[in-house]
Write an enzyme that holds these catalytic residues in place. Structure first.
Site, PDB file in Angstrom:
ATOM      1  N   ASP A  48       0.820  -1.234   0.000  1.00 33.53           N
ATOM      2  CA  ASP A  48       0.000   0.000   0.000  1.00 33.53           C
ATOM      3  C   ASP A  48       0.843   1.268   0.000  1.00 33.53           C
ATOM      4  O   ASP A  48       0.518   2.253  -0.662  1.00 33.53           O
ATOM      5  CB  ASP A  48      -0.877   0.064   1.264  1.00 33.53           C
ATOM      6  CG  ASP A  48      -1.980  -0.954   1.265  1.00 33.53           C
ATOM      7  OD1 ASP A  48      -2.229  -1.586   0.226  1.00 33.53           O
ATOM      8  OD2 ASP A  48      -2.604  -1.131   2.338  1.00 33.53           O
ATOM      9  N   ARG A  51       1.829  12.784  -4.918  1.00 33.23           N
ATOM     10  CA  ARG A  51       1.959  13.698  -6.061  1.00 33.23           C
ATOM     11  C   ARG A  51       0.928  13.433  -7.150  1.00 33.23           C
ATOM     12  O   ARG A  51       1.020  14.016  -8.224  1.00 33.23           O
ATOM     13  CB  ARG A  51       3.372  13.563  -6.662  1.00 33.23           C
ATOM     14  CG  ARG A  51       4.448  14.197  -5.819  1.00 33.23           C
ATOM     15  CD  ARG A  51       4.291  15.711  -5.850  1.00 33.23           C
ATOM     16  NE  ARG A  51       5.271  16.360  -5.009  1.00 33.23           N
ATOM     17  CZ  ARG A  51       6.454  16.788  -5.429  1.00 33.23           C
ATOM     18  NH1 ARG A  51       6.821  16.609  -6.673  1.00 33.23           N
ATOM     19  NH2 ARG A  51       7.270  17.383  -4.600  1.00 33.23           N
ATOM     20  N   ARG A 106      -8.974   1.047  -0.114  1.00 34.96           N
ATOM     21  CA  ARG A 106      -9.771   1.848   0.821  1.00 34.96           C
ATOM     22  C   ARG A 106     -10.859   2.605   0.089  1.00 34.96           C
ATOM     23  O   ARG A 106     -10.686   2.987  -1.066  1.00 34.96           O
ATOM     24  CB  ARG A 106      -8.868   2.840   1.552  1.00 34.96           C
ATOM     25  CG  ARG A 106      -8.106   2.219   2.698  1.00 34.96           C
ATOM     26  CD  ARG A 106      -7.292   3.285   3.423  1.00 34.96           C
ATOM     27  NE  ARG A 106      -6.798   2.764   4.672  1.00 34.96           N
ATOM     28  CZ  ARG A 106      -7.424   2.875   5.840  1.00 34.96           C
ATOM     29  NH1 ARG A 106      -8.570   3.515   5.935  1.00 34.96           N
ATOM     30  NH2 ARG A 106      -6.897   2.358   6.929  1.00 34.96           N
ATOM     31  N   ARG A 142      -6.986   6.283  -0.863  1.00 35.94           N
ATOM     32  CA  ARG A 142      -5.830   7.129  -0.513  1.00 35.94           C
ATOM     33  C   ARG A 142      -4.512   6.543  -1.002  1.00 35.94           C
ATOM     34  O   ARG A 142      -3.535   7.253  -1.141  1.00 35.94           O
ATOM     35  CB  ARG A 142      -5.766   7.359   0.996  1.00 35.94           C
ATOM     36  CG  ARG A 142      -5.427   6.136   1.793  1.00 35.94           C
ATOM     37  CD  ARG A 142      -5.188   6.452   3.253  1.00 35.94           C
ATOM     38  NE  ARG A 142      -6.412   6.771   3.942  1.00 35.94           N
ATOM     39  CZ  ARG A 142      -6.551   6.668   5.265  1.00 35.94           C
ATOM     40  NH1 ARG A 142      -5.527   6.288   6.003  1.00 35.94           N
ATOM     41  NH2 ARG A 142      -7.695   6.946   5.861  1.00 35.94           N
ATOM     42  N   HIS A 143      -4.479   5.241  -1.248  1.00 31.95           N
ATOM     43  CA  HIS A 143      -3.237   4.684  -1.820  1.00 31.95           C
ATOM     44  C   HIS A 143      -3.534   3.778  -3.024  1.00 31.95           C
ATOM     45  O   HIS A 143      -3.373   4.208  -4.156  1.00 31.95           O
ATOM     46  CB  HIS A 143      -2.318   4.033  -0.771  1.00 31.95           C
ATOM     47  CG  HIS A 143      -2.987   3.272   0.333  1.00 31.95           C
ATOM     48  ND1 HIS A 143      -3.853   2.246   0.115  1.00 31.95           N
ATOM     49  CD2 HIS A 143      -2.887   3.391   1.699  1.00 31.95           C
ATOM     50  CE1 HIS A 143      -4.247   1.754   1.269  1.00 31.95           C
ATOM     51  NE2 HIS A 143      -3.705   2.421   2.260  1.00 31.95           N
ATOM     52  N   THR A 165      -4.056   4.442  10.001  1.00 29.16           N
ATOM     53  CA  THR A 165      -3.959   3.057   9.550  1.00 29.16           C
ATOM     54  C   THR A 165      -5.073   2.280  10.242  1.00 29.16           C
ATOM     55  O   THR A 165      -5.829   2.862  11.017  1.00 29.16           O
ATOM     56  CB  THR A 165      -2.569   2.467   9.863  1.00 29.16           C
ATOM     57  OG1 THR A 165      -2.514   1.123   9.385  1.00 29.16           O
ATOM     58  CG2 THR A 165      -2.250   2.480  11.353  1.00 29.16           C
ATOM     59  N   GLY A 171       1.980  -3.640  12.328  1.00 27.94           N
ATOM     60  CA  GLY A 171       3.024  -3.074  13.183  1.00 27.94           C
ATOM     61  C   GLY A 171       4.262  -3.953  13.301  1.00 27.94           C
ATOM     62  O   GLY A 171       5.147  -3.660  14.111  1.00 27.94           O
ATOM     63  N   GLY A 196       3.812  -4.532   6.049  1.00 30.35           N
ATOM     64  CA  GLY A 196       3.854  -3.476   5.048  1.00 30.35           C
ATOM     65  C   GLY A 196       4.826  -2.361   5.358  1.00 30.35           C
ATOM     66  O   GLY A 196       5.904  -2.247   4.768  1.00 30.35           O
ATOM     67  N   HIS A 197       4.459  -1.529   6.322  1.00 30.49           N
ATOM     68  CA  HIS A 197       5.169  -0.265   6.523  1.00 30.49           C
ATOM     69  C   HIS A 197       6.669  -0.448   6.721  1.00 30.49           C
ATOM     70  O   HIS A 197       7.482   0.260   6.118  1.00 30.49           O
ATOM     71  CB  HIS A 197       4.553   0.483   7.714  1.00 30.49           C
ATOM     72  CG  HIS A 197       5.175   1.811   7.934  1.00 30.49           C
ATOM     73  ND1 HIS A 197       6.230   1.998   8.800  1.00 30.49           N
ATOM     74  CD2 HIS A 197       4.935   3.014   7.368  1.00 30.49           C
ATOM     75  CE1 HIS A 197       6.596   3.263   8.775  1.00 30.49           C
ATOM     76  NE2 HIS A 197       5.829   3.903   7.922  1.00 30.49           N
TER      77      HIS A 197
HETATM   78  N1  PXP Z   1      -2.641  -6.715   8.108  1.00 35.40           N
HETATM   79  C1  PXP Z   1      -3.729  -5.923   7.982  1.00 35.40           C
HETATM   80  C2  PXP Z   1      -5.065  -6.563   8.041  1.00 35.40           C
HETATM   81  C3  PXP Z   1      -3.596  -4.530   7.778  1.00 35.40           C
HETATM   82  O1  PXP Z   1      -4.697  -3.780   7.665  1.00 35.40           O
HETATM   83  C4  PXP Z   1      -2.311  -3.976   7.672  1.00 35.40           C
HETATM   84  C5  PXP Z   1      -2.148  -2.516   7.409  1.00 35.40           C
HETATM   85  O2  PXP Z   1      -2.683  -2.210   6.164  1.00 35.40           O
HETATM   86  C6  PXP Z   1      -1.209  -4.835   7.778  1.00 35.40           C
HETATM   87  C7  PXP Z   1      -1.396  -6.199   8.024  1.00 35.40           C
HETATM   88  C8  PXP Z   1       0.190  -4.344   7.641  1.00 35.40           C
HETATM   89  O3  PXP Z   1       0.481  -3.479   8.697  1.00 35.40           O
HETATM   90  P1  PXP Z   1       1.877  -2.694   8.712  1.00 35.40           P
HETATM   91  O4  PXP Z   1       1.856  -1.772   7.556  1.00 35.40           O
HETATM   92  O5  PXP Z   1       1.876  -2.024  10.034  1.00 35.40           O
HETATM   93  O6  PXP Z   1       2.953  -3.738   8.571  1.00 35.40           O
END
Ligand code: PXP
Length: 240
Positions: free
Chosen positions: A9, A18, A45, A49-50, A100, A192, A213-214
């Site tokens: 994402d 941008r 979403r 947004r992404h 988030t 997280g 993800g992040h």
């Molecule tokens: N799992 C779910 C269901 C989520 O909604 C998210 C965030 O989009 C993630 C995992 C990944 O979370 P993070 O970006 O904190 O690693």
């Protein structure tokens, strides 16, 4: 060993900053696969947004591993999922104002709304995972709805400040994981998770999938996407 689902994402978040065409999350998905991702996860979403509808279409055609669509339990996105047919739909709560996904889906409190969505997805032969807090009541309710999997929210564990608090959260996740497996549910976890905190979670028996993800995207900015995914996969492999 838990499989690694890479949430891309935030590659799209950078692009949308941008409203341009780069970086393309589709390219990130290719690089994630080269780095050893077992799955690609995206959240469409309501406010777009992404991830955009176009991303989903191209990802569906190009991703060679599991494509996991995170989505709210609402009518419009359910129709998109039914048309797209990803390998897995993960239902998540969604609020416009949140940064988030905060907290798991309230399968108990929002039973009828979630059930309507799950029923349609299952009737179409799609796999359903419910993103819930590590709470026995939510697990039981998920099982009753017929979901094949639950993804336990690891956010409170990730946010814990002291070692004692972190251990308490870990115990709760572990206990909830046991309940889910006893009920015959596939066990996923996410939210997280980082290179620093993933190992104790990856060591939990029977955890089949971690969605991250992040932290991976943040590292990818520094070392490249393939390398960032490879490092996460190696960590998970080493903990198994
Ligand atoms: N799992 C779910 C269901 C989520 O909604 C998210 C965030 O989009 C993630 C995992 C990944 O979370 P993070 O970006 O904190 O690693």
């Amino acid at each position: 060993m838990a499989r690694l689902g890479v949430n891309i994402d935030h590659v799209a978040t950078i692009r949308q900053a941008r409203r341009t065409i780069e970086p393309d999350p589709v390219w990130a998905a290719v690089l994630a696969e080269l780095g050893g991702a077992h799955g690609i996860t995206v959240h469409l979403r309501e406010d777009r947004r992404h991830i955009q509808d176009r991303d989903l279409r191209v990802l569906k055609d190009t991703v060679q591993v599991k494509l996991n669509l995170e989505m709210a339990a609402d009518e419009q996105v359910t129709q998109i999922a039914l048309d797209l047919r990803p390998h897995q739909c993960t239902l998540v709560p969604e609020k416009r104002e949140e940064i988030t996904t905060e907290g798991g889906l309230d399968v108990v409190g929002q039973h009828d709304r979630v059930a309507r969505c799950v029923d349609r997805l299952l009737a179409a032969g799609l796999e359903v995972s419910l993103f819930i807090d590590p709470d026995e009541r939510q697990i039981e309710a998920s099982k009753r709805l017929g979901a094949q999997s639950v993804e336990l929210h690891t956010g409170r564990y990730a946010d814990a400040v002291t070692a004692d608090d972190r251990n308490l959260e870990l115990q709760q996740i572990r206990a909830a994981g046991e309940v889910a497996v006893e009920r015959g549910l596939h066990l996923h976890m996410g939210h997280g998770l980082t290179y620093r905190n993933v190992v104790p979670i990856a060591r939990i028996p029977d955890v089949g999938e971690l969605n991250i993800g992040h932290s991976i995207v943040a590292r990818a900015v520094m070392v490249g996407f393939t390398q960032a995914v490879r490092e996460m996969r190696e960590l998970i492999e080493a903990s198994g």
